[in-house]
Design an enzyme around this catalytic site. Structure first.
Site, short mmCIF file in Angstrom:
data_model
loop_
_atom_site.label_atom_id
_atom_site.label_comp_id
_atom_site.label_asym_id
_atom_site.label_seq_id
_atom_site.Cartn_x
_atom_site.Cartn_y
_atom_site.Cartn_z
N LYS A 1 8.40 8.57 -7.63
CA LYS A 1 8.26 7.24 -7.01
C LYS A 1 9.01 6.19 -7.82
CE LYS A 1 4.35 4.49 -7.16
NZ LYS A 1 2.93 4.18 -6.87
N GLN B 1 -1.52 -2.96 -14.79
CA GLN B 1 -0.67 -3.68 -15.75
C GLN B 1 -1.06 -3.23 -17.15
OE1 GLN B 1 0.00 -7.91 -15.08
NE2 GLN B 1 -1.04 -7.76 -13.10
C1 R5P Z 1 0.27 3.32 -8.97
O1 R5P Z 1 0.72 3.76 -9.99
C2 R5P Z 1 -1.07 3.65 -8.43
O2 R5P Z 1 -1.52 4.87 -8.90
C3 R5P Z 1 -1.11 3.61 -6.93
O3 R5P Z 1 -0.22 4.59 -6.42
C4 R5P Z 1 -0.66 2.27 -6.45
O4 R5P Z 1 -1.31 1.29 -7.16
C5 R5P Z 1 -0.90 2.05 -4.99
O5 R5P Z 1 -0.52 0.75 -4.68
P1 R5P Z 1 0.09 0.38 -3.26
O6 R5P Z 1 -0.91 0.82 -2.23
O7 R5P Z 1 0.25 -1.11 -3.29
O8 R5P Z 1 1.39 1.09 -3.14
#
Ligand code: R5P
Length: 300
Positions: A199, A97
């Protein structure tokens, strides 16, 4: 000449023990009490007067509780007049955040940084911050230790032991934010290529991958990321990579939060090998763990 004493509230017991052994110093005692109304009282139970204190604690699992405990322990330490205090937070929660992405959102990472900086310590160390730009929130300074050399060693061994060639490897950044992590591995893997995924986060904790910017057909894909929380980022990226012809998907991430059924999701998506570090202590079967201790010594 330093006169160390090492504390952990509970998140990083092995690393605290390793420090105590390395510096031939005691492990201090801490007590944490919970009151009926939900309040916390965390304090040291070993004197730190004139000592060089190392407090090591990751903000994993219950980050809000970890934060108040860290702040209380730092105050408890300060009141006993130590010579110096090093605060080591291997996994800094709230780091994702780090900007406003919709109306009225707080920049929670800055809020956390201000709270931490209100406490008494001399030096702050963390590992693999979600984004290096977070350092700006810490006006008193922060040492952000990269973990790439652990993953370089791991995958070099993995490829050697499995008779694989980096000519058949592609380092994958699962989103634009991890691009620099992929670069930091790529230079060591001669012959490997890099692919960046696009993403989307349709809602918090959800992830969908729309496209990749290169060819992964027949390749061994090494996804490199900072955090595995829900596992949705990795599962979604792995699915897209296999749809594009990847031969095998491997995953390396610094902080293994593993919320809910993250591991199951990634395995179901066909991830063959998962490796994280022990910034967060791991007990999950089937997850390989790299020890951060030598890195900490190197950077402290
Ligand atoms: C996001 O920007 C981070 O670099 C990670 O890709 C992310 O926090 C992974 O979170 P989750 O396993 O919940 O998808």
């Amino acid at each position: 000449m330093k006169d160390y004493i090492v504390f952990t509230i509970g998140s990083n017991k092995q690393t605290a023990k390793d420090f105590a052994k390395f510096w031939n110093c005691p492990l201090g005692k801490i007590v944490v009490k919970k009151f009926a109304d939900g309040e916390t009282l965390a304090k040291i139970q070993t004197s730190v007067k004139d000592k060089d204190v190392i407090l090591i604690e990751s903000m994993a699992k219950k980050p809000n509780e970890r934060l108040i405990e860290i702040l209380q322990i730092l105050d408890s330490i300060h009141r006993d007049e130590p010579r110096s205090v090093t605060l080591l937070i291997p996994y800094l929660a709230y780091s994702r955040q780090d900007r406003v992405s919709s109306a009225y959102e707080p920049v929670s990472c800055e809020v956390i940084a201000k709270a931490i900086e209100s406490a008494h310590y001399d030096k702050l160390m963390v590992l693999d911050l979600h984004s290096p730009s977070i350092e700006r929130f810490f006006t008193r300074g922060i040492k952000n230790i990269p973990t790439s050399e652990l993953f370089i060693n791991y995958y070099s061994n993995y490829f050697r032991e499995n008779n694989l060639s980096f000519n058949d490897a592609v380092v994958i950044s699962p989103d634009r934010g991890s691009n620099y992590r992929a670069d930091s591995l790529l230079f060591a893997f001669r012959g490997a290529k890099k692919v960046v995924c696009e993403k989307n986060r349709p809602q918090p904790d959800k992830a969908e991958h729309l496209k990749i910017d290169g060819d992964v057909r027949g390749k061994i894909c090494i996804i490199i990321d900072d955090i595995i929380s829900t596992g949705n980022t990795i599962a979604s990226a792995a699915k897209l990579l296999y749809e594009n012809g990847a031969k095998e998907v491997l995953v390396g991430a610094t902080h293994g939060v593993f919320s809910e059924d993250a591991l199951k999701k990634m395995l179901t998506a066909g991830v063959r090998d998962i490796v994280v570090t022990n910034t967060i202590e791991q007990k999950l079967e089937g997850v390989n763990v790299l020890d951060i201790f030598q890195l900490l010594i190197q950077y402290s």
